[in-house]
Enzyme design. Structure first.
Site, PDB file in Angstrom:
ATOM      1  N   GLY A 136     -26.350  59.221  19.431  1.00 54.76           N
ATOM      2  CA  GLY A 136     -27.618  59.926  19.204  1.00 54.76           C
ATOM      3  C   GLY A 136     -27.684  61.243  19.957  1.00 54.76           C
ATOM      4  N   ASP A 137     -28.677  62.059  19.595  1.00 49.93           N
ATOM      5  CA  ASP A 137     -28.944  63.339  20.253  1.00 49.93           C
ATOM      6  C   ASP A 137     -27.778  64.314  20.131  1.00 49.93           C
ATOM      7  OD1 ASP A 137     -31.386  62.231  21.059  1.00 49.93           O
ATOM      8  OD2 ASP A 137     -30.437  61.329  22.818  1.00 49.93           O
ATOM      9  N   LYS A 192     -28.739  66.533  15.333  1.00 49.09           N
ATOM     10  CA  LYS A 192     -28.968  66.305  13.896  1.00 49.09           C
ATOM     11  C   LYS A 192     -30.104  67.186  13.386  1.00 49.09           C
ATOM     12  CE  LYS A 192     -29.539  61.935  14.801  1.00 49.09           C
ATOM     13  NZ  LYS A 192     -29.056  61.813  16.177  1.00 49.09           N
ATOM     14  N   GLY A 232     -35.798  61.582  18.392  1.00 48.07           N
ATOM     15  CA  GLY A 232     -36.363  62.849  18.848  1.00 48.07           C
ATOM     16  C   GLY A 232     -35.414  63.940  18.407  1.00 48.07           C
ATOM     17  N   HIS A 233     -35.826  64.722  17.419  1.00 43.99           N
ATOM     18  CA  HIS A 233     -34.955  65.769  16.886  1.00 43.99           C
ATOM     19  C   HIS A 233     -35.556  67.130  17.240  1.00 43.99           C
ATOM     20  CE1 HIS A 233     -33.076  62.945  13.643  1.00 43.99           C
ATOM     21  NE2 HIS A 233     -33.131  62.406  14.838  1.00 43.99           N
ATOM     22  N   GLN A 279     -31.001  58.190  15.098  1.00 44.02           N
ATOM     23  CA  GLN A 279     -29.990  57.484  15.894  1.00 44.02           C
ATOM     24  C   GLN A 279     -28.567  57.872  15.445  1.00 44.02           C
ATOM     25  OE1 GLN A 279     -32.797  55.351  14.577  1.00 44.02           O
ATOM     26  NE2 GLN A 279     -33.696  56.492  16.233  1.00 44.02           N
ATOM     27  N   ARG A 330     -30.018  61.716  30.246  1.00 42.51           N
ATOM     28  CA  ARG A 330     -28.990  61.082  29.415  1.00 42.51           C
ATOM     29  C   ARG A 330     -27.720  60.884  30.234  1.00 42.51           C
ATOM     30  NH1 ARG A 330     -30.279  65.373  24.653  1.00 42.51           N
ATOM     31  NH2 ARG A 330     -32.130  64.373  23.806  1.00 42.51           N
ATOM     32  N   GLY A 348     -21.700  74.493  16.694  1.00 45.63           N
ATOM     33  CA  GLY A 348     -22.914  74.973  17.374  1.00 45.63           C
ATOM     34  C   GLY A 348     -22.528  75.654  18.681  1.00 45.63           C
TER      35      GLY A 348
HETATM   36  P1  GDP Z   1     -30.871  64.916  17.543  1.00 47.55           P
HETATM   37  O1  GDP Z   1     -31.649  63.731  18.009  1.00 47.55           O
HETATM   38  O2  GDP Z   1     -29.507  64.564  17.071  1.00 47.55           O
HETATM   39  O3  GDP Z   1     -31.602  65.792  16.562  1.00 47.55           O
HETATM   40  O4  GDP Z   1     -30.638  65.819  18.867  1.00 47.55           O
HETATM   41  P2  GDP Z   1     -31.726  66.189  19.996  1.00 47.55           P
HETATM   42  O5  GDP Z   1     -32.641  67.220  19.445  1.00 47.55           O
HETATM   43  O6  GDP Z   1     -32.326  64.965  20.591  1.00 47.55           O
HETATM   44  O7  GDP Z   1     -30.781  66.778  21.125  1.00 47.55           O
HETATM   45  C1  GDP Z   1     -29.937  67.869  20.887  1.00 47.55           C
HETATM   46  C2  GDP Z   1     -30.323  69.017  21.856  1.00 47.55           C
HETATM   47  O8  GDP Z   1     -29.300  69.987  21.854  1.00 47.55           O
HETATM   48  C3  GDP Z   1     -31.585  69.754  21.461  1.00 47.55           C
HETATM   49  O9  GDP Z   1     -32.245  70.176  22.625  1.00 47.55           O
HETATM   50  C4  GDP Z   1     -31.065  70.966  20.672  1.00 47.55           C
HETATM   51  O10 GDP Z   1     -31.937  72.081  20.725  1.00 47.55           O
HETATM   52  C5  GDP Z   1     -29.811  71.250  21.405  1.00 47.55           C
HETATM   53  N1  GDP Z   1     -28.706  71.836  20.616  1.00 47.55           N
HETATM   54  C6  GDP Z   1     -28.354  71.541  19.334  1.00 47.55           C
HETATM   55  N2  GDP Z   1     -27.221  72.212  19.007  1.00 47.55           N
HETATM   56  C7  GDP Z   1     -26.858  72.923  20.116  1.00 47.55           C
HETATM   57  C8  GDP Z   1     -25.756  73.789  20.428  1.00 47.55           C
HETATM   58  O11 GDP Z   1     -24.852  74.026  19.624  1.00 47.55           O
HETATM   59  N3  GDP Z   1     -25.732  74.320  21.714  1.00 47.55           N
HETATM   60  C9  GDP Z   1     -26.695  74.051  22.646  1.00 47.55           C
HETATM   61  N4  GDP Z   1     -26.586  74.592  23.859  1.00 47.55           N
HETATM   62  N5  GDP Z   1     -27.733  73.245  22.361  1.00 47.55           N
HETATM   63  C10 GDP Z   1     -27.809  72.686  21.129  1.00 47.55           C
HETATM   64  P1  IMO Z   2     -32.078  60.338  17.864  1.00 42.46           P
HETATM   65  O1  IMO Z   2     -32.452  60.216  16.402  1.00 42.46           O
HETATM   66  C1  IMO Z   2     -30.615  58.394  21.494  1.00 42.46           C
HETATM   67  C2  IMO Z   2     -31.511  54.111  21.928  1.00 42.46           C
HETATM   68  C3  IMO Z   2     -32.463  53.705  23.029  1.00 42.46           C
HETATM   69  C4  IMO Z   2     -31.911  52.315  23.365  1.00 42.46           C
HETATM   70  C5  IMO Z   2     -31.512  51.787  21.985  1.00 42.46           C
HETATM   71  C6  IMO Z   2     -32.550  50.867  21.350  1.00 42.46           C
HETATM   72  O2  IMO Z   2     -32.897  61.316  18.611  1.00 42.46           O
HETATM   73  O3  IMO Z   2     -30.606  60.546  18.025  1.00 42.46           O
HETATM   74  P2  IMO Z   2     -34.924  51.306  20.246  1.00 42.46           P
HETATM   75  O4  IMO Z   2     -36.195  51.885  20.827  1.00 42.46           O
HETATM   76  O5  IMO Z   2     -34.406  52.039  19.055  1.00 42.46           O
HETATM   77  O6  IMO Z   2     -35.019  49.823  19.987  1.00 42.46           O
HETATM   78  O7  IMO Z   2     -33.833  51.455  21.428  1.00 42.46           O
HETATM   79  O8  IMO Z   2     -31.299  52.926  21.174  1.00 42.46           O
HETATM   80  N1  IMO Z   2     -32.058  55.124  20.998  1.00 42.46           N
HETATM   81  C7  IMO Z   2     -31.657  56.412  20.980  1.00 42.46           C
HETATM   82  N2  IMO Z   2     -30.816  57.086  21.803  1.00 42.46           N
HETATM   83  N3  IMO Z   2     -31.189  59.025  20.444  1.00 42.46           N
HETATM   84  C8  IMO Z   2     -32.014  58.351  19.603  1.00 42.46           C
HETATM   85  O9  IMO Z   2     -32.494  58.892  18.461  1.00 42.46           O
HETATM   86  C9  IMO Z   2     -32.323  56.996  19.884  1.00 42.46           C
HETATM   87  N4  IMO Z   2     -33.103  56.057  19.283  1.00 42.46           N
HETATM   88  C10 IMO Z   2     -32.917  54.917  19.976  1.00 42.46           C
HETATM   89  O10 IMO Z   2     -32.375  54.584  24.137  1.00 42.46           O
HETATM   90  O11 IMO Z   2     -30.738  52.432  24.137  1.00 42.46           O
HETATM   91 MG    MG Z   3     -32.644  63.018  19.706  1.00 41.87          MG
END
Ligand code: GDP
Ligand code: IMO
Ligand code: MG
Length: 433
Positions: free
Chosen positions: A12-13, A16, A40-41, A227, A308, A416
């Site tokens: 995750g994170d 996306k 959280g995107h 996720q 994280r 990126g």
């Molecule tokens: P998601 O859950 O997969 O949508 O990812 P999140 O938004 O939770 O976490 C990704 C983080 O990395 C966010 O704060 C984005 O703004 C940031 N991000 C995405 N792509 C890049 C990149 O290429 N470089 C940097 N420095 N940050 C990025």
């Molecule tokens: P995005 O879409 C990172 C993790 C939680 C926990 C496990 C189960 O932003 O990538 P839950 O509340 O889903 O039952 O928790 O999954 N988790 C994530 N970790 N990014 C996420 O979403 C997550 N959604 C759930 O931290 O370990």
């Molecule tokens: Mg996220």
């Protein structure tokens, strides 16, 4: 146009939200097909010369693109309070949210499931999953146990009452007798859920049918996962996973689009690894390098604010993501975060009790014991955030991406180099050429 699936390759994170937003006006529909407000995107866009940040939890990232119809698919679990809070927040910032469609078959996170998620984690103590506490697991459990409340139930009060009564008959016993918590009143739940019904009504649709018609008209549909691969309930590091299918297969069941419509699967791979919550993580770093990645990459949860866990990139995980999702294209994100390191270790295989594993061990205990086998690649010091073509990157950064590409077994189509919409290097179209 066929449908395109976008998934996370790691835990995750990966970015996306940014990748989905990037495809912006080329896409007519963006469908969220799994998960809920555990996601959280983050999307960073340039508005009037200023950088604006949006954090989306329940809404598909396409909501920020005026020409795109955002869809919450049947595979999603919806916390209605969060849905309307998020819509109000966007409207207050001038985003038109009127196009949103919500599947009549999506499940609702009832208030008792939020409570149960939290008390269950507390009850597990050191065996906890580290969930986001949003009620995700208990709501999917209800769906599978056929005790769930669906969006369409809000429009038939008699049925809704029957379903809530049936659910609470058992849950109140658990709350009171196991967890020593107060029982939840049926009327209290009905009042809360019915309070949202009229505002929700115009958004509710047979979204599977809408998407089928859109595809028949030649429209482009993007299915955006919450996720990621290793958090998938079937293919992830069970039980340290979420409770839905976050891999490409889940895109079909969670939206009602058949597999024969999908011809492109994009996976987002961070140039290093992160994980939130508990569970195995072979390349995790507990030293200054881990701290460097957390600080430089701003690795703090978008949803819960938790720091994280950070580590080097793991191409065993990348290869596994390619296999499980049928990845056609990777987007490697956050390459800029690796700038300023002398060498960058890349995990190419695992040592499990003296035996080399090139593929993900099928046995959970083996994965817990896996020690990364690293290949050290030379780093770079130049600021790469202004690079816009692959050739602009320093030679060592190019070599890093090309080695990843070789190890994960699918082409890297975009890279990126910063959080902004324009901070991206495009190598191939993501629209299935
Ligand atoms: P998601 O859950 O997969 O949508 O990812 P999140 O938004 O939770 O976490 C990704 C983080 O990395 C966010 O704060 C984005 O703004 C940031 N991000 C995405 N792509 C890049 C990149 O290429 N470089 C940097 N420095 N940050 C990025
Ligand atoms: P995005 O879409 C990172 C993790 C939680 C926990 C496990 C189960 O932003 O990538 P839950 O509340 O889903 O039952 O928790 O999954 N988790 C994530 N970790 N990014 C996420 O979403 C997550 N959604 C759930 O931290 O370990
Ligand atoms: Mg996220």
């Amino acid at each position: 146009m066929p449908a395109i699936v976008l998934v996370g390759a790691q835990w995750g994170d990966e970015g996306k939200g940014k990748a989905t937003d990037l495809m912006g006006s080329d896409v007519d529909y963006v469908v969220k097909f799994n998960g809920g407000n555990n996601a959280g995107h983050t999307i960073v866009i340039e508005k009037n010369g200023k950088r604006e940040k949006y954090a989306l939890h329940l809404l598909p990232s396409g909501i920020l693109t005026p020409t795109c119809t955002p869809v919450i698919g049947n595979g999603v679990v919806i916390d209605l309070a969060v849905l309307f809070e998020e819509l109000d927040g966007l409207e207050a910032r001038g985003v038109d949210t009127s196009r949103l469609l919500v599947s009549a078959n999506a499940h609702i996170i009832a208030p008792y499931n939020r409570v149960l998620d939290k008390v269950n984690e507390r009850f597990l103590g050191s065996r906890k999953i580290g969930t986001t506490g949003r009620g995700i697991g208990p709501t999917y459990a209800d769906k599978m146990a056929r005790n769930g409340i669906r969006v369409q139930d809000l429009f038939d009060e008699k049925i809704l009452r029957q379903k809530v009564e049936a659910a609470l008959a058992l849950k109140n016993q658990i709350l009171a007798k196991i967890y020593n918590r107060r029982a939840v009143e049926v009327d209290e739940v009905l009042e809360e859920l019915l309070g949202y019904a009229e505002r929700l009504r115009p958004m509710v649709a047979d979204t599977s049918l809408v998407l089928e018609q859109a595809l028949n008209e030649g429209k482009t549909v993007l299915l955006e996962a919450g996720q990621a691969t290793l958090l998938d309930v079937d293919h992830g590091t069970y039980p340290f996973v979420t409770s839905s299918n976050a891999t490409a297969g889940g895109a079909c069941t969670g939206s009602g689009i058949p597999p024969t419509r999908v011809n492109t699967v994009i996976a987002i791979l961070k140039a290093y690894s992160t994980r939130v919550g508990e569970g195995p993580f072979p390349t995790e770093l507990f030293d200054a390098n881990g701290e460097f990645l957390r600080k430089t990459g701003a690795e703090f949860g978008t949803t819960t604010g938790r720091p994280r866990r950070c580590g080097w990139v793991d191409t065993v995980v990348g290869r596994y993501a390619t296999r499980i999702n049928g990845v056609t294209d990777f987007v490697v994100t956050k390459l800029d975060v690796l700038t300023g390191l002398d060498t960058i270790p890349v995990c190419v295989a695992y040592d499990v009790d003296g035996v080399r594993h090139d593929e993900m061990p099928v046995n959970q205990t083996d994965f817990h014991h896996a020690k990364p086998i690293y290949e050290d690649l030379p780093g770079w010091w130049e600021d790469i955030s202004t690079c816009r073509t692959f050739g602009d990157l320093p030679a060592n950064a190019q070599a890093y991406v090309l080695r990843l590409e070789q190890l994960i077994g699918a082409r890297v189509s975009a890279i990126g180099v910063g959080p902004g919409r324009d901070e991206i290097i495009s190598r191939h179209s993501l629209l299935g050429d």
